[in-house]
Design a protein around this motif. Structure first.
Motif, short mmCIF file in Angstrom:
data_model
loop_
_atom_site.label_atom_id
_atom_site.label_comp_id
_atom_site.label_asym_id
_atom_site.label_seq_id
_atom_site.Cartn_x
_atom_site.Cartn_y
_atom_site.Cartn_z
N LYS A 198 2.77 11.61 12.82
CA LYS A 198 4.02 11.30 13.41
C LYS A 198 4.78 12.43 13.47
CE LYS A 198 7.55 8.77 14.96
NZ LYS A 198 8.46 9.76 15.35
N ASN A 237 -5.20 7.39 6.92
CA ASN A 237 -4.17 7.51 6.00
C ASN A 237 -3.38 6.12 6.34
OD1 ASN A 237 -3.02 8.04 8.48
ND2 ASN A 237 -1.89 9.87 7.79
N ALA A 238 -3.81 5.18 7.16
CA ALA A 238 -3.02 3.87 7.46
C ALA A 238 -4.02 3.02 7.34
CB ALA A 238 -2.39 4.09 8.72
N THR A 265 -0.74 0.63 3.46
CA THR A 265 0.13 2.05 3.44
C THR A 265 1.35 1.89 4.19
OG1 THR A 265 -1.34 2.65 5.51
CG2 THR A 265 -2.04 3.53 3.31
N ARG A 267 2.87 4.19 6.78
CA ARG A 267 3.15 4.98 8.02
C ARG A 267 4.18 4.38 9.03
NH1 ARG A 267 1.62 9.88 5.72
NH2 ARG A 267 -0.20 9.41 4.40
N THR A 268 4.75 5.42 9.67
CA THR A 268 5.79 4.94 10.75
C THR A 268 5.27 4.36 12.03
OG1 THR A 268 7.12 6.86 9.94
CG2 THR A 268 7.60 5.96 12.20
N GLN A 270 3.10 2.06 11.75
CA GLN A 270 1.86 1.51 11.69
C GLN A 270 1.07 0.30 12.24
OE1 GLN A 270 0.40 1.99 7.45
NE2 GLN A 270 -0.74 0.13 7.60
#
Length: 333
Positions: A198, A237-238, A265, A267-268, A270
């Motif tokens: 992001k 990471n997601a 997780t 995340r924006t 996601q």
């Protein structure tokens, strides 16, 4: 962020503005340049009425040189703000936590064209708690559970729950499954993994072309694909667990599917990204898989995404606490 020298007013906290070094003229001159859409009378009135102060609370006057202050504070306003015609429900409230059930279209916090019409400002005014702050956020388009802290003394303990991923979140979504629906529905339940990137100032996120891991045999398409980096710090990471709750076949040979989502997780975007990458974009999503042109809100077609569950161990009492949204998704089969 330093302590604001102005109090919360009508549920709205003051905004801090940086004055660039060596700015010529007065602060009022700079404001005229910085906010050309505001009339000179409006800006002058704000200054003369004492609504703009420096970092230490010093009143800014029409003659205050711009070089006297690195930051100033003022109250932002949104003329003719349109009311969002949906209620925000308080599910629970005590001296340490406020749990709210947010409708679609209502932002969590002020920004852009939204000020009074935000969950935070509505609750501050409704509950008369100027110190109320959100412990996390939901997209404006997403409905569901939000936690707020009314108590600065215990706020840090609850903030750490989110920072350390000690809050279990559950979501619901409605997606369109393409034809042949039966083949695609076989992939659930599954776990989706990728790497979300992001960039500040960019509305949508990108993803690294990292492998997905799921139980089905259909390889998922990818959204906003980027070339995989050789940086050893890269990797998924997601992560989201996805289950099928119900489905309804459609005339095109596909189906509407009601899904349970458990993000591991935070995340924006996601969940929106993961479902779009699977080829099952959330119903009425204007960001993924394709960014659509800006358009007025259509209250009849809200994004079919709901934050319906939150659970955690209370850091003050050690007790298990769990909350459920009272809302449902209008298009769920």
């Amino acid at each position: 962020m330093p302590t604001p020298p102005l109090p919360v007013r009508n549920g709205v906290g003051p905004t801090r503005l940086r004055i660039p070094a060596n700015t010529p003229g007065t602060i009022l001159d700079h404001l005229r340049t910085r906010f050309p859409h505001l009339s000179d009378d409006a800006l002058t009135q704000r200054v003369t009425s004492g609504e703009i102060v420096g970092n230490n609370g010093t009143l800014i006057t029409a003659a205050t040189p711009a070089t006297d202050h690195e930051f100033i504070w003022y109250y932002r306003s949104v003329p003719n703000e349109t009311r969002i015609p949906f209620d925000l429900t308080v599910l629970a409230a005590d001296e340490h936590l406020v749990v709210a059930d947010k409708p679609h279209f209502l932002p969590t916090t002020p920004g852009g064209q939204f000020l009074q019409e935000t969950a935070l400002v509505r609750l501050r005014n409704q509950l008369n708690i100027p110190d109320l702050v959100p412990l996390h956020r939901l997209d404006r388009a997403t409905a569901g559970l939000l936690l707020f802290s009314p108590n600065p003394k215990t706020r840090g303990a609850y903030q750490q729950l989110f920072e350390h991923r000690q809050v279990t979140r559950q979501y619901r979504a409605v997606v369109h499954i393409p034809s042949p629906a039966g083949l695609y529905l076989e992939r659930f339940p599954l776990t989706f993994r990728n790497r979300i990137i992001k960039t500040k100032g960019v509305i949508t996120a990108q993803v690294e072309s990292y492998a997905t891991a799921h139980s089905g045999r259909i390889q998922a398409p990818r959204v906003g694909k980027r070339r995989r980096s050789h940086d050893p710090t890269t990797g998924p990471n997601a992560i989201t667990d996805i289950k099928l709750l119900a489905h309804q076949l459609t005339d095109d040979g596909g189906a509407l599917a009601h899904l349970a989502l458990a993000p591991k997780t935070g995340r924006t975007h996601q969940l929106r990204i993961h479902l779009a990458a699977l080829g099952h974009g959330i119903l009425h999503d204007r960001f993924y898989p394709d960014l659509l042109d800006h358009a007025p809100d259509d209250y009849a077609t809200p994004l079919q995404l709901l934050a319906n569950g939150l659970a955690f161990t209370d850091p003050l009492t050690g007790q298990h606490r769990e909350f459920r949204s009272q809302r449902t998704l209008a298009f769920a089969p």
